[in-house]
Design a protein around this motif. Sequence first.
Motif, mmCIF file in Angstrom:
data_model
loop_
_atom_site.group_PDB
_atom_site.id
_atom_site.type_symbol
_atom_site.label_atom_id
_atom_site.label_comp_id
_atom_site.label_asym_id
_atom_site.label_seq_id
_atom_site.Cartn_x
_atom_site.Cartn_y
_atom_site.Cartn_z
ATOM 1 N N ALA A 170 0.838 -1.208 -0.087
ATOM 2 C CA ALA A 170 0.000 -0.030 0.077
ATOM 3 C C ALA A 170 1.022 1.328 -0.006
ATOM 4 O O ALA A 170 0.626 2.192 -0.703
ATOM 5 N N LYS A 171 1.995 1.195 0.921
ATOM 6 C CA LYS A 171 2.956 2.189 0.943
ATOM 7 C C LYS A 171 3.549 2.674 -0.377
ATOM 8 O O LYS A 171 3.429 3.904 -0.738
ATOM 9 N N THR A 172 3.723 1.692 -1.073
ATOM 10 C CA THR A 172 4.454 1.961 -2.370
ATOM 11 C C THR A 172 3.532 2.488 -3.417
ATOM 12 O O THR A 172 3.787 3.455 -4.329
ATOM 13 N N VAL A 173 2.060 2.128 -3.397
ATOM 14 C CA VAL A 173 1.096 2.745 -4.340
ATOM 15 C C VAL A 173 0.729 4.079 -4.052
ATOM 16 O O VAL A 173 0.626 4.874 -4.853
ATOM 17 N N PHE A 174 0.788 4.485 -2.689
ATOM 18 C CA PHE A 174 0.595 5.714 -2.215
ATOM 19 C C PHE A 174 1.614 6.615 -2.636
ATOM 20 O O PHE A 174 1.350 7.643 -3.024
ATOM 21 N N ILE A 175 2.950 6.275 -2.575
ATOM 22 C CA ILE A 175 3.977 6.955 -2.997
ATOM 23 C C ILE A 175 3.985 7.137 -4.346
ATOM 24 O O ILE A 175 4.271 8.307 -4.914
ATOM 25 N N HIS A 176 3.687 6.298 -5.205
ATOM 26 C CA HIS A 176 3.572 6.108 -6.562
ATOM 27 C C HIS A 176 2.595 7.132 -7.024
ATOM 28 O O HIS A 176 2.807 8.065 -8.129
ATOM 29 N N GLY A 177 1.395 7.060 -6.532
ATOM 30 C CA GLY A 177 0.331 8.085 -6.793
ATOM 31 C C GLY A 177 0.582 9.581 -6.492
ATOM 32 O O GLY A 177 0.274 10.375 -7.226
ATOM 33 N N TYR A 178 1.227 9.659 -5.276
ATOM 34 C CA TYR A 178 1.504 10.941 -4.872
ATOM 35 C C TYR A 178 2.385 11.663 -5.813
ATOM 36 O O TYR A 178 2.213 12.718 -6.182
ATOM 37 N N GLU A 179 3.513 10.979 -6.371
ATOM 38 C CA GLU A 179 4.435 11.535 -7.399
ATOM 39 C C GLU A 179 3.777 11.973 -8.438
ATOM 40 O O GLU A 179 4.087 12.736 -8.952
ATOM 41 N N LYS A 180 2.703 11.078 -8.988
ATOM 42 C CA LYS A 180 1.849 11.541 -10.018
ATOM 43 C C LYS A 180 1.134 12.912 -9.953
ATOM 44 O O LYS A 180 0.982 13.835 -10.659
ATOM 45 N N ILE A 181 0.547 13.142 -8.746
ATOM 46 C CA ILE A 181 -0.359 14.129 -8.360
ATOM 47 C C ILE A 181 0.532 15.379 -7.935
ATOM 48 O O ILE A 181 -0.123 16.383 -8.027
ATOM 49 N N LYS A 182 1.647 15.205 -7.689
ATOM 50 C CA LYS A 182 2.533 16.212 -7.211
ATOM 51 C C LYS A 182 2.674 17.466 -8.248
ATOM 52 O O LYS A 182 2.325 18.554 -7.906
ATOM 53 N N ASP A 183 2.927 17.015 -9.509
ATOM 54 C CA ASP A 183 2.798 17.992 -10.644
ATOM 55 C C ASP A 183 1.630 18.843 -10.695
ATOM 56 O O ASP A 183 1.714 19.970 -10.796
ATOM 57 N N PHE A 184 0.519 18.045 -10.550
ATOM 58 C CA PHE A 184 -0.896 18.711 -10.380
ATOM 59 C C PHE A 184 -1.051 19.596 -9.178
ATOM 60 O O PHE A 184 -1.551 20.896 -9.336
ATOM 61 N N ALA A 185 -0.630 19.285 -7.947
ATOM 62 C CA ALA A 185 -0.674 20.174 -6.966
ATOM 63 C C ALA A 185 0.082 21.542 -7.036
ATOM 64 O O ALA A 185 -0.289 22.330 -6.699
#
Lengths: 87, 734
Positions: B504-519
Amino acid sequence: MITIVNENQYHLKGDGTMALSMMAIGETRRISEFRGKPEMKQHLQNLGFQKGAEIKVVGENPSGLILLIKDVRIALNRGLASMILVD
Amino acid sequence: MSYTIALAGNPNCGKTTLFNELTGSKQHVGNWPGVTVEKKEGLYRKNKELNILDLPGTYSLSPYSAEELIARDYIVKEKPDVVINIVDATSIERNLYLTLQILETGIKTVVALNMMDEVEQRGDQINFDKLSKSLGVKVIPITAKSRKGLDNLMHEVEEVAKGDIRPTQISVFHGKIPQIIAQVSSVIQEENEQYGNWKALKILENDQQILDSLKEDDQLRVTQIVNQAEKEYQMDLEAEIADQRYQFIANITKASVVKKSTGYTETTSDKLDKVLTNRFAAIPIFAIIMYLLFATTFSESFLFIEGLQSPGVWLAGLAETVWGFLTGLLEGVLVNASPWVFSLVIDGIMGGLGAIVGFIPLVLVLFLLISFLEDCGYMARIAFVMDRIFRKFGLSGRSFIPLLMGFGCSVPAMTATRTLESEKDRKITTIITGFMPCGAKVPIFAMFVSVFFADGNKTLVTYSIYMLSIVVAILISLFLNKVVYKSGASNFIMELPKYRIPMAKTVFIHGYEKIKDFAIKAGTIIFMSTIILWLLSNFNVDSFNGKNAAASDNGSNLAEMDDSFLADIGNVIAPVFKPLGFGEWRPTVGVITGWIAKENVVVTFAQLYDDDVTEEYLETFFQKYTTEELSDFGFEDGVYDFDTAFTIYSEVILFEGQDENAFHTMKDDIKTKAAAYAYMVFNLLCMPCFAAVGAMKRELKTWRLTGFGIFVQMTTAYLVSLMIYQIGNLIGKF
């Protein structure tokens, strides 16, 4: 030099050599030659497709083939598979 | 004393997991080959002297893709103190190919034999000492995901870094090759013999980059040597070198690896692949997974249960509520501030950002799910299955992932094109990603459909917009392939990593990296643009000569929007859109604000067409809500002035996407259904928001190409909308 290979050109050369694309599921053969662009040839070598390498077809669908080579599963399209010749 | 330790290895070898475990840094593991694009650094947790650097995954040091070049250049030019070469022990032969190439550079190396747990499970045995002797460097067994062997590995790395232990020279090549290397090396005349030999070897391998780095007459001389050798010995040097490396590897693995079963055994992954890539089942299963992906994100009746909100929608509602509460608090604070400060903060900033607060959760949920699909290994299969379809319009199946992400947000989607090997595919995919109905465009469709197509099948109209975006993307991709790049689909070849259940941790980090640009986009570009938009829509010339203040009852300098700078700009451009059916200033302003951020279109409409929304109307509107819902919106007991109620109203309809009874004045400007449809399509296909244009520029490199991309998008939008309006009018009904 770039050799453009038609998908159906290299099926059988009479000496037992045929295109990888013609292999059946479960069949194992050795790579003998690659006909295609030098960059792709190099990339294939990097992935373990060198001359003499043992290759097994483990899956197939309309997109192409799934191969087992050096314990790694690799998917490739039929056009590319037809440029790889096997003994 | 500080040492640089570089991690190098094949894609999917567990390199990123090792990096995370060594540094404890927030980083991700992906199954998509080559997911590590940027250079990532971190200090070793147990010894801060060691600075660890994660290189992009690479199959060799003869770079095939741009990412691989990063790894090669770093090892050869920057010369880290030690390279940790991570080898996936379950496919040791393929992985050692890179190892040999790293050793050829002469750099200090430690080999980390990863995934030992799986090797043990299989019952295979590896003699590490033998392997170590054969390679001339230390070989340390590890299992990165359970941290086994890491202390031992790092102890060894530290020794090597501090000591003067060079790799023992091993002779991989035989026959004529060493002799030819020596010949070429003597021409190059590098001071460092090892480096000279490495360069010579690369020249034999036909490495254009190295060849170009030589002096011109040296280039001629070495090319001559290589050509002569190839002719004399009747061999393709490049293939011969690869052969000899693999021969060497075969010999040493034969001596140090004992496999329990030599034959092929069907793994769980193989069994799953039989179903998931099956000729008949693959596409239906894929369609179901895509449906679940979108339903979990956007559905108002999740899993077909009426009224059950999907996690995405639920989170969006929650975010809206929190934002409404914050806005309410700020209103309380600013109650005595001057009218323009109040307007800037509440209408401009909070109102503008409020528009995106509602769909950040949607994009987040979508990206978490996409990350899950990537991390579990399914995405590589989708790319393979879709290749058959994408090939027909000149792209490879790999382009599917960026396009899918485009349904969330174009910014990370365009960044994802980096994993494409073909430069042509990268360019085309970046341009057509702009056509995707991203999360920010969805409110536009919702609003237009509810106002103009209330009597028809609303779902069908929305669905047709989605389908249209895909059809246009296909046609433009075909056009760019055939006419601009004059080439067909590039070949597809991709490693299929083993399926695994991602942490789960990995998915969250991965997802966060994608949304980072958006944020970041939300925090910078949208923030700036909301202020600019507010300035343009609240000021006119009379704001600066006191006329507004004199006319207003509270001495405010602000102008009505109908009379603002923004209206002037809209009026100038509007005639361009006459043939498309919406050549009036207000829809034009909507298009312009959409470039700043697509979600602005709806906000602008809510502000420009508020004639229907009178005080009486709002009273009726809010009557249908329960007290609880009203307090969720930010209403507490008490009397509300019109402006506050209107702000809350526009947030509510933005979130719900509809208010069938309001905005009838829209129909004064956009008179027919054909025009309304053309307007939706124009906003769908035209230039994406500025943040996405920035991402486009990053991927396309030059402004020239970016300009070309925008030109393609604009022309497509204009022509398609023109056709829709004109044909729609001809038919007379739509």
